[in-house]
Design an enzyme around this catalytic site. Sequence first.
Site, PDB file in Angstrom:
ATOM      1  N   GLU A  63     -37.434  15.350  28.307  1.00  0.00           N
ATOM      2  CA  GLU A  63     -36.404  14.866  29.238  1.00  0.00           C
ATOM      3  C   GLU A  63     -35.948  13.506  28.715  1.00  0.00           C
ATOM      4  O   GLU A  63     -36.647  12.509  28.883  1.00  0.00           O
ATOM      5  CB  GLU A  63     -37.001  14.736  30.649  1.00  0.00           C
TER       6      GLU A  63
ATOM      7  N   CYS B   8     -31.511   7.246  34.063  1.00  0.00           N
ATOM      8  CA  CYS B   8     -31.103   8.069  32.910  1.00  0.00           C
ATOM      9  C   CYS B   8     -29.798   8.802  33.147  1.00  0.00           C
ATOM     10  O   CYS B   8     -29.067   9.096  32.216  1.00  0.00           O
ATOM     11  CB  CYS B   8     -32.202   9.063  32.578  1.00  0.00           C
TER      12      CYS B   8
HETATM   13  P1  NAD Z   1     -39.769   5.199  26.259  1.00  0.00           P
HETATM   14  O1  NAD Z   1     -39.376   6.340  25.422  1.00  0.00           O
HETATM   15  O2  NAD Z   1     -39.776   3.850  25.659  1.00  0.00           O
HETATM   16  O3  NAD Z   1     -41.234   5.408  26.882  1.00  0.00           O
HETATM   17  C1  NAD Z   1     -41.609   6.589  27.568  1.00  0.00           C
HETATM   18  C2  NAD Z   1     -43.101   6.796  27.451  1.00  0.00           C
HETATM   19  O4  NAD Z   1     -43.440   6.940  26.082  1.00  0.00           O
HETATM   20  C3  NAD Z   1     -43.961   5.666  28.002  1.00  0.00           C
HETATM   21  O5  NAD Z   1     -45.041   6.201  28.729  1.00  0.00           O
HETATM   22  C4  NAD Z   1     -44.476   4.973  26.747  1.00  0.00           C
HETATM   23  O6  NAD Z   1     -45.756   4.391  26.893  1.00  0.00           O
HETATM   24  C5  NAD Z   1     -44.547   6.102  25.752  1.00  0.00           C
HETATM   25  N1  NAD Z   1     -44.424   5.630  24.361  1.00  0.00           N
HETATM   26  C6  NAD Z   1     -43.876   4.477  23.936  1.00  0.00           C
HETATM   27  N2  NAD Z   1     -43.928   4.408  22.585  1.00  0.00           N
HETATM   28  C7  NAD Z   1     -44.536   5.540  22.169  1.00  0.00           C
HETATM   29  C8  NAD Z   1     -44.881   6.053  20.889  1.00  0.00           C
HETATM   30  N3  NAD Z   1     -44.608   5.390  19.783  1.00  0.00           N
HETATM   31  N4  NAD Z   1     -45.484   7.247  20.851  1.00  0.00           N
HETATM   32  C9  NAD Z   1     -45.748   7.946  21.968  1.00  0.00           C
HETATM   33  N5  NAD Z   1     -45.430   7.508  23.203  1.00  0.00           N
HETATM   34  C10 NAD Z   1     -44.838   6.322  23.306  1.00  0.00           C
HETATM   35  O7  NAD Z   1     -38.787   5.251  27.526  1.00  0.00           O
HETATM   36  P2  NAD Z   1     -38.675   4.251  28.750  1.00  0.00           P
HETATM   37  O8  NAD Z   1     -38.140   2.943  28.277  1.00  0.00           O
HETATM   38  O9  NAD Z   1     -39.923   4.264  29.543  1.00  0.00           O
HETATM   39  O10 NAD Z   1     -37.558   4.997  29.614  1.00  0.00           O
HETATM   40  C11 NAD Z   1     -36.196   4.876  29.348  1.00  0.00           C
HETATM   41  C12 NAD Z   1     -35.635   6.049  28.598  1.00  0.00           C
HETATM   42  O11 NAD Z   1     -36.025   7.258  29.229  1.00  0.00           O
HETATM   43  C13 NAD Z   1     -34.118   6.088  28.610  1.00  0.00           C
HETATM   44  O12 NAD Z   1     -33.650   6.547  27.368  1.00  0.00           O
HETATM   45  C14 NAD Z   1     -33.786   7.092  29.696  1.00  0.00           C
HETATM   46  O13 NAD Z   1     -32.514   7.700  29.562  1.00  0.00           O
HETATM   47  C15 NAD Z   1     -34.897   8.066  29.546  1.00  0.00           C
HETATM   48  N6  NAD Z   1     -35.164   8.772  30.792  1.00  0.00           N
HETATM   49  C16 NAD Z   1     -34.876  10.096  30.875  1.00  0.00           C
HETATM   50  C17 NAD Z   1     -35.097  10.767  32.062  1.00  0.00           C
HETATM   51  C18 NAD Z   1     -34.789  12.232  32.214  1.00  0.00           C
HETATM   52  O14 NAD Z   1     -35.203  12.800  33.219  1.00  0.00           O
HETATM   53  N7  NAD Z   1     -34.124  12.866  31.275  1.00  0.00           N
HETATM   54  C19 NAD Z   1     -35.629  10.082  33.145  1.00  0.00           C
HETATM   55  C20 NAD Z   1     -35.918   8.748  33.012  1.00  0.00           C
HETATM   56  C21 NAD Z   1     -35.700   8.102  31.825  1.00  0.00           C
END
Ligand code: NAD
Length: 459
Positions: free
Chosen positions: A211, A245
Site C-alpha cells: 500500500e 496518502c
Molecule cells: P516509510 O516507507 O518511510 O515507512 C514505512 C515503514 O517502513 C515504517 O514502519 C518504517 O519503520 C519501515 N522502514 C523504514 N525504512 C525501512 C527499510 N529500509 N526497510 C524496511 N522497512 C523500513 O513511510 P512513512 O513515512 O511511514 O509513510 C509515508 C508514506 O506512506 C507515503 O509515501 C504515503 O503515501 C504512504 N502511505 C500509503 C498508504 C496507503 O494506504 N497506500 C497509507 C499511508 C501512507
Amino acid sequence: MSVTAQTIISAQKKYFSDGKTVDLKYRKSFLKKLKGEVISKEKAICKALYDDFGKSEFESLLTETQIIIAELNDAIKNLKKWAKPKRVRPSLVNFPSSAKIIKEPYGTVLIIAPWNYPFQLALSPLIGAIAAGNTAVIKPSELVPNTSKITADIIKNVFSEEHVAVVEGGKETAQALLNEKWDYIFFTGSPKIGRIVYQAAAKHLTPVTLELGGKNPCIVDETANIRLAAKRIVWGKFLNGGQTCIAPDYLLVHQNIRCELINALKEEILLAYSENPQTSPDYPRIINNGHFERLLVLLENQNVVFGGKTDKKERYIAPTLISEPKMDSPMMQEEIFGPILPILSYIDEQQIKDTITTYEKPLSLYVFSKKSGFYKKIIRQYAFGGGTINDTVVHFANKRLPFGGVGHSGIGAYHGKKSFDTFSHQKSVVKRGNWLDIPLRYAPYGKKIKWAKKLGKFM
Ligand code: NAD
C-alpha cells in the site's frame, strides 16, 4: 534480529501448524476481544496520537479508532459467510465431479505500518489477517512512539505472542524482520521502501500487498460547484496536516475559475482553522524535523498565495496555497505529504493529460465537475488506485470498496471482505466421481486428435 523476535516467529509458526487458528469461533472470539480492548482504550489511543503529532481527538476518532471498530464489526458479523467454501459449477470435461474454492490462511504474516495513520494502518490489515486465520507480527512506525507503545499494549492484552505480536523498532528492526521467511507480507509506506520490501519478499517468493503513495491529482473544471469543491478540497488536503496518502497532492483548475476557486479555498481555510491555524486545536503538526525540513525545501522559490508561515520549534507549517509551481521544481517532483497545495491552471484537456501522465500512476484521483461526460472520461482515461467525483478522500470510508493502489502506488487491496480475501489463499479443489471414467484423455491418442480441439468448450 533480537532473539525474542526470532522466538516469536518460530512460536507463531508452530501455533499455526498446530491448527490453533483454524476454528472460526476461536478467530471470532479474538476479534471481539480486540474490539473491547480498542473501545476501552479509545481515549488513550487519541491521547497517544495527540502526543505524537498533535492530531485532534475528532480526527483520531474519525480516521483511526472508529474505522477499526467498524472493520471489526464487519468481520465479526460476516466471518462465517466469508470463510465458507464456495462451490462453483463443475466443468463437463471432469464429469462426474464437484468443485469448490476453499479460503485458507497463508500462515504467519508480517505487517509493516507507516506513521501517518499509525493506529488504523497497523490494525486494519491485522483484522483481515486474523479473521482469515493467520498469525501475525506487526511492526509499527518508530516515528510515533506513543502510538506504537499503545498498539503493543493492546495486542499484548488480547493475544498471546504466538498468535499476534508487536515488534517495535525502526528501519533495522524492519530489515531484520524482512530477512525472515514469511507466508505473507503486508506493507504500507512509501514507494521507495516498498521496493525494498518487494525485493526481500522475492527472495522467498512471499506474496505481498504493498500500500504505497503517489502524486494525486485533483481536477476542478469550470462547471464545478466552487464553494463546495473548496470546502471539500480543504478538508481532504489539510486533514492530518496534509500527511495523508490519498490527500489531493496538486490541483488542476480550469483557467476561467482559478481566481474564484483560490478565493474560496482561502475562505474555507480561515473557516476551518481561523486566522492563525497555529492556535487551532484541530490542526496537527509535521511528524518530525526531517519531514519539516523536507517541506521547507519544497516551499523555496514558490509563489505563495496563502499561508506559508512556518515555526520550526513546533514543526508547524500553515495551510499553504502555491500558485503555478514550475513542473521541474522539487514540489512537483515528489509526493508532497504535507499541508502545501500547489495550484496549476489548464485551458484544455490536453494540458490535464500532459500533467497527469508526467507522473507514475497515483493512489487517488479527484475530479470536481457537473459535466458527466467530462468526469466519466477522466475516470476512464487515467489509471489510479481509487477516487471520488465531487469530493476528496471519502472513497476510503466505504468498506465495500477495495482500497489499494496500482503500479507505483501499490499492489493489492483490502478493507472489509477484501481484507479477508487478501489474507486467504484461494485453494481450488475438484472431487471426481469414481462411477464413470471417460477414456478420451488417455494414451494411446490415435484418432482422438479431433476431440483434443473440441475439449476446451467443455472446461
Ligand atoms: P516509510 O516507507 O518511510 O515507512 C514505512 C515503514 O517502513 C515504517 O514502519 C518504517 O519503520 C519501515 N522502514 C523504514 N525504512 C525501512 C527499510 N529500509 N526497510 C524496511 N522497512 C523500513 O513511510 P512513512 O513515512 O511511514 O509513510 C509515508 C508514506 O506512506 C507515503 O509515501 C504515503 O503515501 C504512504 N502511505 C500509503 C498508504 C496507503 O494506504 N497506500 C497509507 C499511508 C501512507
